[in-house]
Design an enzyme around this catalytic site. Sequence first.
Site, PDB file in Angstrom:
ATOM      1  N   LYS A  13       0.837  -1.215   0.000  1.00  0.00           N
ATOM      2  CA  LYS A  13       0.000   0.000   0.000  1.00  0.00           C
ATOM      3  C   LYS A  13       0.867   1.259   0.000  1.00  0.00           C
ATOM      4  O   LYS A  13       0.634   2.192  -0.760  1.00  0.00           O
ATOM      5  CB  LYS A  13      -0.941   0.012   1.226  1.00  0.00           C
ATOM      6  CG  LYS A  13      -1.881  -1.180   1.297  1.00  0.00           C
ATOM      7  CD  LYS A  13      -2.878  -1.059   2.427  1.00  0.00           C
ATOM      8  CE  LYS A  13      -2.289  -1.198   3.826  1.00  0.00           C
ATOM      9  NZ  LYS A  13      -1.731  -2.530   4.143  1.00  0.00           N
ATOM     10  N   ARG A  87      -9.423   0.208   8.939  1.00  0.00           N
ATOM     11  CA  ARG A  87      -8.914  -1.145   9.168  1.00  0.00           C
ATOM     12  C   ARG A  87      -9.947  -2.011   9.879  1.00  0.00           C
ATOM     13  O   ARG A  87      -9.677  -3.182  10.143  1.00  0.00           O
ATOM     14  CB  ARG A  87      -7.653  -1.075  10.034  1.00  0.00           C
ATOM     15  CG  ARG A  87      -6.355  -1.184   9.236  1.00  0.00           C
ATOM     16  CD  ARG A  87      -5.234  -1.088  10.227  1.00  0.00           C
ATOM     17  NE  ARG A  87      -4.002  -1.681   9.798  1.00  0.00           N
ATOM     18  CZ  ARG A  87      -3.017  -0.998   9.216  1.00  0.00           C
ATOM     19  NH1 ARG A  87      -3.160   0.280   8.956  1.00  0.00           N
ATOM     20  NH2 ARG A  87      -1.893  -1.601   8.916  1.00  0.00           N
ATOM     21  N   ARG A 126      11.979  -5.393   5.068  1.00  0.00           N
ATOM     22  CA  ARG A 126      11.741  -3.954   4.876  1.00  0.00           C
ATOM     23  C   ARG A 126      12.550  -3.118   5.881  1.00  0.00           C
ATOM     24  O   ARG A 126      12.672  -3.456   7.048  1.00  0.00           O
ATOM     25  CB  ARG A 126      10.245  -3.646   5.068  1.00  0.00           C
ATOM     26  CG  ARG A 126       9.931  -2.160   4.981  1.00  0.00           C
ATOM     27  CD  ARG A 126       8.465  -1.904   4.774  1.00  0.00           C
ATOM     28  NE  ARG A 126       7.652  -2.190   5.945  1.00  0.00           N
ATOM     29  CZ  ARG A 126       6.332  -2.015   5.973  1.00  0.00           C
ATOM     30  NH1 ARG A 126       5.686  -1.576   4.911  1.00  0.00           N
ATOM     31  NH2 ARG A 126       5.660  -2.290   7.080  1.00  0.00           N
ATOM     32  N   ARG A 159      11.327  -1.241  11.373  1.00  0.00           N
ATOM     33  CA  ARG A 159      10.193  -0.899  12.242  1.00  0.00           C
ATOM     34  C   ARG A 159      10.007  -2.001  13.285  1.00  0.00           C
ATOM     35  O   ARG A 159      10.141  -3.189  12.967  1.00  0.00           O
ATOM     36  CB  ARG A 159       8.920  -0.773  11.408  1.00  0.00           C
ATOM     37  CG  ARG A 159       8.811   0.539  10.681  1.00  0.00           C
ATOM     38  CD  ARG A 159       7.704   0.583   9.662  1.00  0.00           C
ATOM     39  NE  ARG A 159       6.444  -0.042  10.063  1.00  0.00           N
ATOM     40  CZ  ARG A 159       5.322   0.040   9.340  1.00  0.00           C
ATOM     41  NH1 ARG A 159       5.307   0.724   8.201  1.00  0.00           N
ATOM     42  NH2 ARG A 159       4.221  -0.548   9.740  1.00  0.00           N
ATOM     43  N   ARG A 170       0.170  -9.137  13.371  1.00  0.00           N
ATOM     44  CA  ARG A 170      -0.503  -8.216  12.435  1.00  0.00           C
ATOM     45  C   ARG A 170      -1.321  -8.984  11.405  1.00  0.00           C
ATOM     46  O   ARG A 170      -2.394  -8.540  11.008  1.00  0.00           O
ATOM     47  CB  ARG A 170       0.538  -7.333  11.724  1.00  0.00           C
ATOM     48  CG  ARG A 170       1.124  -6.277  12.646  1.00  0.00           C
ATOM     49  CD  ARG A 170       2.381  -5.681  12.083  1.00  0.00           C
ATOM     50  NE  ARG A 170       2.133  -4.761  10.980  1.00  0.00           N
ATOM     51  CZ  ARG A 170       3.085  -4.345  10.133  1.00  0.00           C
ATOM     52  NH1 ARG A 170       4.320  -4.778  10.267  1.00  0.00           N
ATOM     53  NH2 ARG A 170       2.793  -3.495   9.192  1.00  0.00           N
TER      54      ARG A 170
HETATM   55  P1  AMP Z   1       0.773   0.699   8.755  1.00  0.00           P
HETATM   56  O1  AMP Z   1       1.932   1.600   8.520  1.00  0.00           O
HETATM   57  O2  AMP Z   1      -0.445   1.119   7.963  1.00  0.00           O
HETATM   58  O3  AMP Z   1       1.099  -0.762   8.559  1.00  0.00           O
HETATM   59  O4  AMP Z   1       0.360   0.855  10.285  1.00  0.00           O
HETATM   60  C1  AMP Z   1       1.244   0.503  11.329  1.00  0.00           C
HETATM   61  C2  AMP Z   1       0.464   0.241  12.596  1.00  0.00           C
HETATM   62  O5  AMP Z   1      -0.241   1.425  12.993  1.00  0.00           O
HETATM   63  C3  AMP Z   1      -0.620  -0.830  12.467  1.00  0.00           C
HETATM   64  O6  AMP Z   1      -0.095  -2.147  12.608  1.00  0.00           O
HETATM   65  C4  AMP Z   1      -1.546  -0.438  13.610  1.00  0.00           C
HETATM   66  O7  AMP Z   1      -0.991  -0.831  14.863  1.00  0.00           O
HETATM   67  C5  AMP Z   1      -1.507   1.082  13.568  1.00  0.00           C
HETATM   68  N1  AMP Z   1      -2.569   1.586  12.677  1.00  0.00           N
HETATM   69  C6  AMP Z   1      -2.407   2.154  11.449  1.00  0.00           C
HETATM   70  N2  AMP Z   1      -3.596   2.468  10.904  1.00  0.00           N
HETATM   71  C7  AMP Z   1      -4.544   2.079  11.803  1.00  0.00           C
HETATM   72  C8  AMP Z   1      -5.941   2.109  11.807  1.00  0.00           C
HETATM   73  N3  AMP Z   1      -6.651   2.573  10.763  1.00  0.00           N
HETATM   74  N4  AMP Z   1      -6.586   1.645  12.914  1.00  0.00           N
HETATM   75  C9  AMP Z   1      -5.903   1.182  13.966  1.00  0.00           C
HETATM   76  N5  AMP Z   1      -4.564   1.098  14.018  1.00  0.00           N
HETATM   77  C10 AMP Z   1      -3.869   1.539  12.947  1.00  0.00           C
END
Ligand code: AMP
Length: 213
Positions: A13, A87, A126, A159, A170
């Site tokens: 994404k 999400r 990554r 990360r 996740r």
């Molecule tokens: P991402 O960079 O989109 O993979 O997000 C990293 C982490 O941030 C996720 O694994 C969640 O812990 C948190 N996170 C990101 N977006 C959301 C969301 N829409 N709702 C809840 N937690 C989120």
Amino acid sequence: MNILLLGKPGAGKGSVAKEFKEKMNIVHLSTGDIFRNEIHEKTELGLLADSYISKGLLVPDEVTNEIIRSVLKKDPTKNYLFDGYPRTVNQAKFLKSAMAELGMKLDGVFDLETSDELVIVRLSSRRVCKTCGMIYNTRNHNPKVEGVCDVCGGKIIQRADDKEEAIKERLKVYNAQTKPLIEYYANEGLLHSVDSTKDSPELFEDILNIING
Ligand code: AMP
């Protein structure tokens, strides 16, 4: 035009979003980036978010929803690319009503389809720049100088949520809470599935072709 990217963590994404940002007039709205920035700045929100993110868990809906509402409210006339939000079905319903209140709507939802095996390989290799967020990977995209970002000179890190235990968590969270969004958006008549085993420039073209009909 407002579009939304769905998909497992590691589906690509963020990389496709980068193509959109570079090639189109669209605001990239990534809740993950917003949280990482707050964590970096050591704000109250950052501390709260970190306590969930480092375990691979979702930040509570109420917190995440309000962030999105306040961003959209500032300028509902812009084009937005939602990445990593919503999400949960609860967040999707919230987004629909928040957008309707602001006279906005979603024009398309793209589900980036890929296997668990591939996302595990992608996520565990990554690396990201702590400062500008530029994405690298140890398989075939290393920076010119080890540990130093080509773009801004920032420090390159893994990360915390890209470590093996967090990745597994996740994927579990994705299957339980995010996957139902595929059916939700199919019922809304907005869903398009795309093959996310492709590289991001090609995937971007596929999405663009669907948008342009
Ligand atoms: P991402 O960079 O989109 O993979 O997000 C990293 C982490 O941030 C996720 O694994 C969640 O812990 C948190 N996170 C990101 N977006 C959301 C969301 N829409 N709702 C809840 N937690 C989120």
